[in-house]
Design a protein around this motif. Sequence first.
Motif, PDB file in Angstrom:
ATOM      1  N   THR A   1      -0.419   6.939 -16.324  1.00 22.66           N
ATOM      2  CA  THR A   1      -1.662   6.114 -16.560  1.00 22.66           C
ATOM      3  C   THR A   1      -2.229   5.234 -15.570  1.00 22.66           C
ATOM      4  O   THR A   1      -3.291   4.696 -15.640  1.00 22.66           O
ATOM      5  CB  THR A   1      -1.249   4.954 -17.774  1.00 22.66           C
ATOM      6  OG1 THR A   1      -0.338   4.068 -17.419  1.00 22.66           O
ATOM      7  CG2 THR A   1      -0.637   5.893 -19.131  1.00 22.66           C
ATOM      8  N   GLY A   2      -1.207   4.958 -14.554  1.00 22.85           N
ATOM      9  CA  GLY A   2      -1.920   3.932 -13.540  1.00 22.85           C
ATOM     10  C   GLY A   2      -1.556   2.604 -13.688  1.00 22.85           C
ATOM     11  O   GLY A   2      -1.491   1.684 -12.890  1.00 22.85           O
TER      12      GLY A   2
ATOM     13  N   ALA B   1       0.847  -1.149  -0.078  1.00 25.12           N
ATOM     14  CA  ALA B   1      -0.038   0.001  -0.052  1.00 25.12           C
ATOM     15  C   ALA B   1       0.808   1.357  -0.004  1.00 25.12           C
ATOM     16  O   ALA B   1       0.515   2.078  -0.656  1.00 25.12           O
ATOM     17  CB  ALA B   1      -0.817   0.008   1.410  1.00 25.12           C
ATOM     18  N   ASP B   2       1.908   1.199   0.797  1.00 20.93           N
ATOM     19  CA  ASP B   2       2.874   2.446   0.828  1.00 20.93           C
ATOM     20  C   ASP B   2       3.377   2.646  -0.455  1.00 20.93           C
ATOM     21  O   ASP B   2       3.781   3.819  -1.034  1.00 20.93           O
ATOM     22  CB  ASP B   2       3.820   2.330   1.859  1.00 20.93           C
ATOM     23  CG  ASP B   2       3.436   2.509   3.230  1.00 20.93           C
ATOM     24  OD1 ASP B   2       2.268   2.837   3.303  1.00 20.93           O
ATOM     25  OD2 ASP B   2       4.262   2.375   4.162  1.00 20.93           O
ATOM     26  N   MET B   3       3.823   1.527  -1.241  1.00 19.61           N
ATOM     27  CA  MET B   3       4.498   1.377  -2.624  1.00 19.61           C
ATOM     28  C   MET B   3       3.639   2.110  -3.637  1.00 19.61           C
ATOM     29  O   MET B   3       3.910   2.847  -4.140  1.00 19.61           O
ATOM     30  CB  MET B   3       5.008   0.184  -2.992  1.00 19.61           C
ATOM     31  CG  MET B   3       6.315  -0.596  -2.457  1.00 19.61           C
ATOM     32  SD  MET B   3       6.539  -1.956  -3.095  1.00 19.61           S
ATOM     33  CE  MET B   3       8.050  -2.309  -2.023  1.00 19.61           C
ATOM     34  N   GLN B   4       2.353   1.711  -3.549  1.00 22.16           N
ATOM     35  CA  GLN B   4       1.582   1.981  -4.564  1.00 22.16           C
ATOM     36  C   GLN B   4       1.247   3.638  -4.159  1.00 22.16           C
ATOM     37  O   GLN B   4       0.785   4.277  -5.071  1.00 22.16           O
ATOM     38  CB  GLN B   4       0.123   1.469  -4.430  1.00 22.16           C
ATOM     39  CG  GLN B   4       0.202  -0.176  -5.019  1.00 22.16           C
ATOM     40  CD  GLN B   4      -0.946  -1.194  -4.629  1.00 22.16           C
ATOM     41  OE1 GLN B   4      -1.465  -0.795  -3.385  1.00 22.16           O
ATOM     42  NE2 GLN B   4      -1.129  -1.773  -5.434  1.00 22.16           N
ATOM     43  N   ALA B   5       1.066   3.942  -3.006  1.00 22.63           N
ATOM     44  CA  ALA B   5       0.779   5.476  -2.686  1.00 22.63           C
ATOM     45  C   ALA B   5       2.040   6.232  -3.185  1.00 22.63           C
ATOM     46  O   ALA B   5       1.599   7.612  -3.594  1.00 22.63           O
ATOM     47  CB  ALA B   5       0.538   5.575  -1.048  1.00 22.63           C
ATOM     48  N   ALA B   6       3.112   5.698  -3.149  1.00 23.27           N
ATOM     49  CA  ALA B   6       4.242   6.585  -3.359  1.00 23.27           C
ATOM     50  C   ALA B   6       4.692   6.678  -5.153  1.00 23.27           C
ATOM     51  O   ALA B   6       5.367   7.205  -5.718  1.00 23.27           O
ATOM     52  CB  ALA B   6       5.489   6.297  -2.747  1.00 23.27           C
TER      53      ALA B   6
ATOM     54  N   LEU C   1       2.096  -3.450  -9.426  1.00 21.65           N
ATOM     55  CA  LEU C   1       2.951  -3.802  -8.220  1.00 21.65           C
ATOM     56  C   LEU C   1       2.129  -4.923  -7.402  1.00 21.65           C
ATOM     57  O   LEU C   1       0.949  -4.990  -7.411  1.00 21.65           O
ATOM     58  CB  LEU C   1       3.080  -2.761  -7.249  1.00 21.65           C
ATOM     59  CG  LEU C   1       3.806  -1.440  -7.661  1.00 21.65           C
ATOM     60  CD1 LEU C   1       3.422  -0.441  -6.819  1.00 21.65           C
ATOM     61  CD2 LEU C   1       5.186  -1.806  -7.919  1.00 21.65           C
ATOM     62  N   GLY C   2       3.049  -5.725  -6.835  1.00 17.88           N
ATOM     63  CA  GLY C   2       2.449  -6.943  -5.992  1.00 17.88           C
ATOM     64  C   GLY C   2       3.706  -7.379  -5.178  1.00 17.88           C
ATOM     65  O   GLY C   2       4.726  -7.309  -5.130  1.00 17.88           O
ATOM     66  N   PHE C   3       3.132  -8.452  -4.616  1.00 18.52           N
ATOM     67  CA  PHE C   3       4.203  -9.317  -3.721  1.00 18.52           C
ATOM     68  C   PHE C   3       3.803 -10.761  -3.865  1.00 18.52           C
ATOM     69  O   PHE C   3       2.660 -11.252  -4.010  1.00 18.52           O
ATOM     70  CB  PHE C   3       4.264  -8.750  -2.409  1.00 18.52           C
ATOM     71  CG  PHE C   3       3.345  -8.950  -1.572  1.00 18.52           C
ATOM     72  CD1 PHE C   3       3.319 -10.178  -0.641  1.00 18.52           C
ATOM     73  CD2 PHE C   3       2.084  -8.234  -1.452  1.00 18.52           C
ATOM     74  CE1 PHE C   3       2.229 -10.586   0.033  1.00 18.52           C
ATOM     75  CE2 PHE C   3       0.934  -8.221  -0.715  1.00 18.52           C
ATOM     76  CZ  PHE C   3       1.013  -9.669   0.170  1.00 18.52           C
ATOM     77  N   ASP C   4       5.043 -11.608  -3.552  1.00 21.99           N
ATOM     78  CA  ASP C   4       4.882 -13.123  -3.596  1.00 21.99           C
ATOM     79  C   ASP C   4       5.483 -13.316  -2.068  1.00 21.99           C
ATOM     80  O   ASP C   4       6.553 -12.944  -1.872  1.00 21.99           O
ATOM     81  CB  ASP C   4       5.533 -13.721  -4.662  1.00 21.99           C
ATOM     82  CG  ASP C   4       4.804 -13.300  -6.002  1.00 21.99           C
ATOM     83  OD1 ASP C   4       3.491 -13.402  -6.129  1.00 21.99           O
ATOM     84  OD2 ASP C   4       5.604 -13.128  -6.873  1.00 21.99           O
ATOM     85  N   VAL C   5       5.093 -14.235  -1.647  1.00 19.15           N
ATOM     86  CA  VAL C   5       5.962 -14.919  -0.177  1.00 19.15           C
ATOM     87  C   VAL C   5       6.514 -16.159  -0.940  1.00 19.15           C
ATOM     88  O   VAL C   5       5.610 -16.985  -1.302  1.00 19.15           O
ATOM     89  CB  VAL C   5       4.603 -15.379   0.842  1.00 19.15           C
ATOM     90  CG1 VAL C   5       5.374 -16.012   1.939  1.00 19.15           C
ATOM     91  CG2 VAL C   5       4.066 -14.249   1.275  1.00 19.15           C
TER      92      VAL C   5
ATOM     93  N   GLY D   1      15.320  10.006 -10.738  1.00 19.33           N
ATOM     94  CA  GLY D   1      14.408   8.945 -10.261  1.00 19.33           C
ATOM     95  C   GLY D   1      13.430   9.270  -9.593  1.00 19.33           C
ATOM     96  O   GLY D   1      13.461  10.428  -8.673  1.00 19.33           O
ATOM     97  N   GLN D   2      12.238   8.494  -9.322  1.00 18.20           N
ATOM     98  CA  GLN D   2      11.074   8.543  -8.583  1.00 18.20           C
ATOM     99  C   GLN D   2      10.869   7.452  -7.455  1.00 18.20           C
ATOM    100  O   GLN D   2      10.151   6.760  -7.697  1.00 18.20           O
ATOM    101  CB  GLN D   2       9.902   9.232  -9.340  1.00 18.20           C
ATOM    102  CG  GLN D   2       9.947  10.200 -10.181  1.00 18.20           C
ATOM    103  CD  GLN D   2       8.941  10.536 -10.984  1.00 18.20           C
ATOM    104  OE1 GLN D   2       7.687  10.894 -10.485  1.00 18.20           O
ATOM    105  NE2 GLN D   2       9.052  10.329 -12.325  1.00 18.20           N
ATOM    106  N   PRO D   3      11.776   7.362  -6.680  1.00 13.90           N
ATOM    107  CA  PRO D   3      11.804   6.237  -5.737  1.00 13.90           C
ATOM    108  C   PRO D   3      10.377   5.755  -4.944  1.00 13.90           C
ATOM    109  O   PRO D   3       9.888   6.674  -4.492  1.00 13.90           O
ATOM    110  CB  PRO D   3      12.782   6.112  -4.703  1.00 13.90           C
ATOM    111  CG  PRO D   3      13.609   7.284  -5.301  1.00 13.90           C
ATOM    112  CD  PRO D   3      12.649   8.165  -6.030  1.00 13.90           C
ATOM    113  N   TYR D   4       9.838   4.789  -5.499  1.00 18.70           N
ATOM    114  CA  TYR D   4       8.561   4.268  -4.777  1.00 18.70           C
ATOM    115  C   TYR D   4       8.802   3.032  -3.882  1.00 18.70           C
ATOM    116  O   TYR D   4       8.065   2.890  -2.991  1.00 18.70           O
ATOM    117  CB  TYR D   4       7.301   4.438  -5.726  1.00 18.70           C
ATOM    118  CG  TYR D   4       7.704   3.477  -7.102  1.00 18.70           C
ATOM    119  CD1 TYR D   4       7.508   1.947  -7.034  1.00 18.70           C
ATOM    120  CD2 TYR D   4       8.463   3.869  -7.987  1.00 18.70           C
ATOM    121  CE1 TYR D   4       7.616   1.370  -7.981  1.00 18.70           C
ATOM    122  CE2 TYR D   4       8.923   3.092  -8.980  1.00 18.70           C
ATOM    123  CZ  TYR D   4       8.366   1.639  -9.150  1.00 18.70           C
ATOM    124  OH  TYR D   4       8.606   0.914 -10.008  1.00 18.70           O
ATOM    125  N   MET D   5       9.694   2.124  -4.306  1.00 24.25           N
ATOM    126  CA  MET D   5       9.862   0.898  -3.491  1.00 24.25           C
ATOM    127  C   MET D   5      10.603   0.973  -2.226  1.00 24.25           C
ATOM    128  O   MET D   5      10.267   0.501  -1.054  1.00 24.25           O
ATOM    129  CB  MET D   5      10.197   0.031  -4.548  1.00 24.25           C
ATOM    130  CG  MET D   5       9.318  -0.415  -5.589  1.00 24.25           C
ATOM    131  SD  MET D   5      10.158  -1.709  -6.650  1.00 24.25           S
ATOM    132  CE  MET D   5       8.855  -3.017  -6.406  1.00 24.25           C
TER     133      MET D   5
END
Length: 110
Positions: A41-42, A31-36, A48-52, A94-98
């Motif tokens: 275009t979106g 959620a923080d990554m998506q907000a940043a 963005l996603g994650f895997d365990v 750069g626009q760091p979001y991660m």
Amino acid sequence: MEFREDPRWREQLAARKRDLLETDIGPPVLADMQAATPVDTGALRNSLGFDVLSEDLLRFAARQRYAAPVHDGHEIVYRDADGTLVRTGRRVPGQPYMTSALYRHRGGAT
């Protein structure tokens, strides 16, 4: 008083650690990554996603090929009419979001 160790304690611990990654750690970091994430275009934000991967490993990824250049910055280049690559020497910052989301202090033990 008697103590008996549950022989399944290792499996139970691994399952709890995996659950912790899936429910308590992964979603708020995502959620923080998506907000940043910078939005044009979106598509990048939506990719963005994650895997365990295991009870000790969580992987975050952006499934757009331009994710790293947006995050890290890049040089502006183009091909001229002859197909020759032209380097302009100009950079897009750069626009760091991660990384900001990954390294954000979220409380708990220090």
